[in-house]
Design a protein around this motif. Structure first.
Motif, short mmCIF file in Angstrom:
data_model
loop_
_atom_site.label_atom_id
_atom_site.label_comp_id
_atom_site.label_asym_id
_atom_site.label_seq_id
_atom_site.Cartn_x
_atom_site.Cartn_y
_atom_site.Cartn_z
N PRO B 210 1.24 -1.02 0.15
CA PRO B 210 -0.02 0.07 -0.14
C PRO B 210 1.11 0.99 -0.05
CG PRO B 210 -0.07 -1.50 2.10
CD PRO B 210 1.15 -1.60 0.86
N LEU B 211 0.91 2.23 -1.56
CA LEU B 211 1.48 3.49 -1.65
C LEU B 211 0.90 4.06 -0.20
CD1 LEU B 211 3.74 4.45 -3.27
CD2 LEU B 211 2.03 5.95 -4.16
N ASP B 212 2.32 4.96 1.43
CA ASP B 212 2.06 5.97 1.09
C ASP B 212 1.08 7.42 0.34
OD1 ASP B 212 2.48 9.10 2.75
OD2 ASP B 212 4.02 7.57 3.82
N PRO B 213 -0.20 7.59 0.93
CA PRO B 213 -0.72 9.03 -0.21
C PRO B 213 -0.06 9.98 -0.40
CG PRO B 213 -1.97 8.32 2.37
CD PRO B 213 -0.33 7.43 2.37
N HIS B 214 1.79 10.17 0.41
CA HIS B 214 2.45 11.15 0.47
C HIS B 214 2.98 11.11 -1.18
CE1 HIS B 214 1.92 12.65 3.99
NE2 HIS B 214 1.76 13.95 4.30
N HIS B 215 3.57 9.79 -0.93
CA HIS B 215 4.13 9.27 -2.50
C HIS B 215 3.28 9.70 -3.49
CE1 HIS B 215 7.06 8.43 -0.10
NE2 HIS B 215 6.86 6.72 0.34
N GLU B 216 2.23 9.19 -3.49
CA GLU B 216 1.44 9.13 -4.71
C GLU B 216 0.78 10.89 -5.00
OE1 GLU B 216 -3.13 8.76 -3.94
OE2 GLU B 216 -3.18 8.05 -6.05
N PHE B 270 14.64 15.83 -15.68
CA PHE B 270 13.22 15.35 -16.17
C PHE B 270 12.57 14.73 -15.18
CE2 PHE B 270 16.08 16.61 -19.34
CZ PHE B 270 15.58 17.03 -20.70
N GLY B 271 12.90 14.75 -13.76
CA GLY B 271 12.34 14.31 -13.29
C GLY B 271 12.86 12.77 -12.66
N ARG B 272 14.20 12.32 -13.42
CA ARG B 272 15.18 10.86 -12.83
C ARG B 272 14.92 10.61 -11.18
NH1 ARG B 272 17.36 9.88 -18.26
NH2 ARG B 272 15.79 11.09 -20.09
N SER B 273 14.43 9.51 -10.68
CA SER B 273 14.97 9.37 -9.49
C SER B 273 13.70 9.63 -8.82
CB SER B 273 16.05 9.64 -9.35
OG SER B 273 17.33 8.55 -9.84
N ALA B 274 12.50 10.58 -9.02
CA ALA B 274 11.20 10.28 -8.56
C ALA B 274 10.66 10.34 -7.99
CB ALA B 274 10.54 11.80 -9.01
N ILE B 275 10.68 8.55 -9.00
CA ILE B 275 9.93 7.47 -8.79
C ILE B 275 10.47 6.46 -8.34
CG2 ILE B 275 7.50 6.60 -8.89
CD1 ILE B 275 6.90 8.60 -10.38
N ARG B 276 10.12 6.15 -7.02
CA ARG B 276 10.44 4.57 -6.74
C ARG B 276 10.18 3.64 -6.29
NH1 ARG B 276 14.39 5.60 -9.65
NH2 ARG B 276 16.57 6.03 -10.51
N ALA B 277 10.24 2.42 -6.68
CA ALA B 277 8.72 1.31 -6.72
C ALA B 277 8.56 1.13 -5.35
CB ALA B 277 8.99 -0.15 -7.16
N GLY B 278 7.83 1.86 -4.76
CA GLY B 278 7.03 1.45 -3.14
C GLY B 278 7.98 2.97 -2.30
N GLY B 279 8.73 3.88 -3.05
CA GLY B 279 9.11 4.63 -2.61
C GLY B 279 8.87 5.57 -3.44
N SER B 404 11.95 1.58 -0.27
CA SER B 404 10.82 0.52 0.36
C SER B 404 11.38 -0.73 -0.93
CB SER B 404 10.21 1.03 0.55
OG SER B 404 9.02 -0.48 0.66
N LYS B 405 11.93 -1.65 0.22
CA LYS B 405 11.94 -2.31 -0.27
C LYS B 405 10.59 -3.58 -0.05
CE LYS B 405 15.17 -6.37 -1.70
NZ LYS B 405 15.35 -5.54 -2.99
N LEU B 406 10.54 -3.57 -1.47
CA LEU B 406 8.80 -4.91 -1.65
C LEU B 406 9.30 -6.04 -2.02
CD1 LEU B 406 7.47 -3.12 -5.40
CD2 LEU B 406 7.39 -1.86 -3.08
N ALA B 407 8.26 -6.84 -0.66
CA ALA B 407 8.10 -8.17 -1.04
C ALA B 407 8.03 -8.94 -2.56
CB ALA B 407 7.16 -7.98 0.40
N ALA B 408 8.19 -10.05 -2.40
CA ALA B 408 7.71 -10.63 -3.62
C ALA B 408 6.59 -10.86 -4.23
CB ALA B 408 8.20 -12.49 -2.72
N LEU B 409 6.52 -10.86 -5.02
CA LEU B 409 5.46 -10.52 -5.73
C LEU B 409 4.61 -12.01 -6.22
CD1 LEU B 409 7.30 -9.03 -9.38
CD2 LEU B 409 6.43 -7.92 -6.93
#
Lengths: 247, 482
Positions: B210-216, B270-279, B404-409
């Motif tokens: 579940p994504l932190d609303p701040h990150h969204e 260009f917004g590189r590194s602005a978004i990371r999976a889970g973070g 954030s380290k995501l769990a296994a898929l």
């Protein structure tokens, strides 16, 4: 209409960066620096996280020709050995010079031959071969009112026949192989190649990807490498000026 | 953002004929196909089609023997034309009777093969052809254009792409799926945020994160900055092609302000590194809030001045109004998306209907579908994004970097995310296998669908109108070629 145009002109003011040689873009992730001293024994956190295999340890070094400046290595290093500074000036005249270690910088050796020929007038032809439009947008920006590359007698031209340098972006796709070769063959000598961005310099994120074929750069060695993903316009402008020995 | 995640076993699986009937039935009910793609399995190719039904996605699947194939659906649902071409090219599926079964991007083939492209032919003693590309006269990506003309009059334009094919989709399957952000950032480097958000959103569903609303919120802020920057870049380019130099200079330097704002928030123009999976890689504190607010105020103030000058210039109006028109009917039929669709009165926008970082956003449309409408839409969307950003930034929210380290898929799941990038909807479909491994990654840039819109817009115009039409659509070559 005249008043509207005047208002535009008035609001526009003076947008040019007066001294591109000294400008440091605020917040920019540019030139990496590596602190002196040993890493913790056996630590490979930065190597493992690097998406483009740009980092070597023992001793720690970063290949600016592969680096995409993503900051991952900085964030995972438990000892803060690596920092990305706002310095846009980097680049090199040889591939080996792009590999930097502790307290080292990439160097551009001014080329007396090129300087004599092109110092006061240099025409560039850009070819994108798999570029993602990041490098292309930043290269376009070098000619906008902020960076104003033309003030140095440097211009982008439409035809390779008018060009002194071929500026390549992208990892070089198989489907562009013939077109890149044609553009190069159409250029009169003396001529040289500038490789812009991690993709063009090393393949970057697409090194070894299925659609990539880089044989052109095995045949024609670039005279100048401009690192970045994409390189900041100031990185490109300064690299060209350094190559030509412009103060 | 619209998203869906479902165990693959729960997806509708039909035999080919009822599946085809389902597609036509949904089209007749006014539902819009968002994507269609295939994946090779041991016993054939699984075709997946996704429709949008309000803020929900509907998935329907079938299995087809590639040699036996199936009968084309493009004639009944023209919006499927590019997807059926892709199925044929990528997976060798026979699509019997397809009216325009041409190569999409010459995947895994070389340049010599491109010389055999089956261009449409117009015969006649005074008909001539003009070939342009793949290298163009500017600092721009490559693609080939062939105009079939009668004098200056363009009867047909055919666009041949594939020169930018790097092999993105194959590369996305070569690494740990949780580390793909840098690649998604460069699928189309001018659409970094939209592609990376779509990737992250789909992946987070697969990982049950579940994504932190701040990150969204951080993602939405970066997406609107990207939209403003690229609309300004497009208007600057359009003005340059018109020879309207105040527009070229001023929209160009305003873009610098917009991308430098992105750089302050995440370190990259260009917004590189602005978004990371889970973070997230975005920082917003009170000091930066003041910087962003000042930049937004400048964009609004100086933007209004150049807009007024641009809109009222007779040369601009003369060159744009009535040129390169796509009707609402044609835009709907072809399945155009995003800016190209909204300029022709088709109100589709993935930012509306669902949640958009908990702050409503006004979507814009224009009615006339010409170059003027596309320019006006971009101007209106810049204002709408500024309105939204000013409202959001005014709140005392702070944003911080988070890894954030995501769990296994989760195993055997399909996750889809649709994000409204500045060109239009970006669609990422990720599917996992029985061990939770990523078995399929389908990337879709809005350009895949909109290039045909440009080809149709140029018909009946003059060759000299082409640069303006092209710039007004502002499509991605690498996003199409992958």
């Amino acid at each position: 209409m005249m008043f509207k145009s005047l208002r535009v002109r008035l609001a526009q003011g003076k947008q040019v960066i007066p001294d591109v040689r000294a400008a440091k873009p605020l917040g920019f992730r540019g030139l990496p620096t590596i602190a002196a001293g040993e890493c913790a024994a056996g630590c490979t956190a930065c190597v493992e996280t690097c998406p483009t295999a740009a980092i070597r340890t023992d001793p720690l070094s970063i290949d600016l020709g592969r680096c995409i400046f993503c900051n991952e290595c900085v964030e995972v290093c438990p000892e803060d050995k690596i920092a990305l500074t706002p310095e846009p000036r980097m680049g090199a005249t040889s591939r080996e010079d792009l590999v930097v270690g502790a307290e080292q910088r990439a160097v551009i050796r001014a080329n007396a031959g090129l300087a004599r020929l092109f110092k006061r007038s240099l025409k560039l032809r850009q070819v994108s071969a798999g570029g993602c439009n990041g490098c292309e947008l930043e290269l376009n920006a070098t000619a906008n009112v902020n960076f104003d590359l033309q003030r140095f007698g440097i211009e982008w031209v439409a035809s390779p026949r008018h060009a002194d340098a071929l500026v390549i972006s992208g990892p070089l796709t198989r489907t562009m192989r013939e077109a890149v070769r044609l553009a190069w063959d159409a250029m009169p000598e003396p001529r040289f190649v500038v490789a812009v961005g991690a993709c063009a310099i090393s393949g970057g994120l697409y090194d070894g990807a299925r659609g990539v074929e880089r044989s052109f750069l095995d045949d024609v060695i670039p005279a100048l490498y401009v690192p970045g993903c994409p390189p900041h316009p100031l990185t490109f402008v300064n690299a060209i000026l350094d190559l030509l020995g412009v103060a | 953002m619209i998203a869906l995640a479902s165990p693959t076993s729960e997806l509708e699986m039909l035999a080919i004929k009822p599946w085809a009937a389902r597609l036509v039935e949904r089209a007749n009910a006014g539902l819009r196909p968002i994507t269609m793609y295939g994946r090779r399995e041991e016993d054939g190719v699984v075709l997946t089609v996704v429709h949008q039904d309000g803020a929900r996605l509907q998935v329907s699947r079938t299995r087809v023997d590639p040699v036996h194939g199936y009968h084309e659906l493009t004639s009944s649902v023209p919006a499927l034309h590019c997807f059926e071409r892709e199925l044929h090219e990528q997976l060798g599926v026979r699509v019997a009777g397809h009216p325009w079964l041409k190569p999409v991007r010459f995947e895994d083939r070389d340049q010599a093969a491109m010389a055999t492209y089956p261009f449409y032919r117009v015969d006649g003693k005074e008909v001539h052809e003009v070939a342009v590309g793949p290298i163009h006269a500017g600092v721009i990506e490559p693609g080939a254009f062939r105009f079939m003309c009668f004098g200056e009059h363009v009867i047909h334009l055919e666009i041949q792409l594939g020169y930018q094919h790097r092999g993105v989709e194959a590369r996305l399957l070569e690494r740990d799926p949780r580390t793909l952000a840098p690649w998604c950032e460069t699928i189309a480097g001018d659409t970094t945020i939209a592609h990376t958000w779509a990737y992250a959103a789909a992946l987070e569903q697969l990982a049950g994160h579940p994504l932190d609303p701040h990150h969204e919120l951080a993602r939405a802020i970066m997406l609107e900055l990207e939209r403003i920057a690229m609309h300004l870049a497009g208007l600057s380019g359009l003005a340059a092609d018109l020879g309207f130099l105040p527009g070229a200079a001023t929209y160009g330097r305003l873009r610098t302000t917009a991308i430098n704002t992105s750089m302050r928030l995440c370190g990259s123009r260009f917004g590189r590194s602005a978004i990371r999976a889970g973070g997230s890689g975005v920082v917003l504190d009170d000091e930066l809030r003041a910087v962003v607010q000042a930049n937004l105020a400048l964009l609004r103030h100086d933007g209004a001045i150049i807009d007024e000058c641009f809109d009222s210039a007779r040369s601009v109006r003369h060159r744009l109004i009535g040129v390169g028109t796509v009707s609402t009917e044609l835009a709907t039929q072809l399945g155009l998306v995003g800016m190209a669709a909204r300029s022709a009165g088709v109100a589709i926008d993935a930012r509306t209907g669902g949640s958009y970082a908990r702050h409503a956003l006004a979507s814009c449309t224009q009615a006339t579908g010409d170059c003027w409408a596309r320019a006006q839409l971009r101007i209106a969307e810049i204002t709408a994004s500024l309105d939204w950003l000013e409202r959001v930034i005014a709140e005392p929210v702070t944003l911080h970097k988070a890894r954030s380290k995501l769990a296994a898929l989760a195993p055997s799941q399909l996750a889809i995310a649709v994000v409204e990038g500045w060109r239009g909807e970006v669609v990422h479909c990720l599917e996992t296998g029985p061990e939770g491994e990523l078995v399929h990654y389908k990337v879709q840039d809005p350009s895949l669908r909109n290039w045909m819109g440009l080809a149709m817009a140029v018909r009946g115009n003059q060759i000299s109108d082409f640069p303006i039409c092209n710039k007004s659509f502002d499509l991605s070559y690498c996003g199409h070629d992958l």
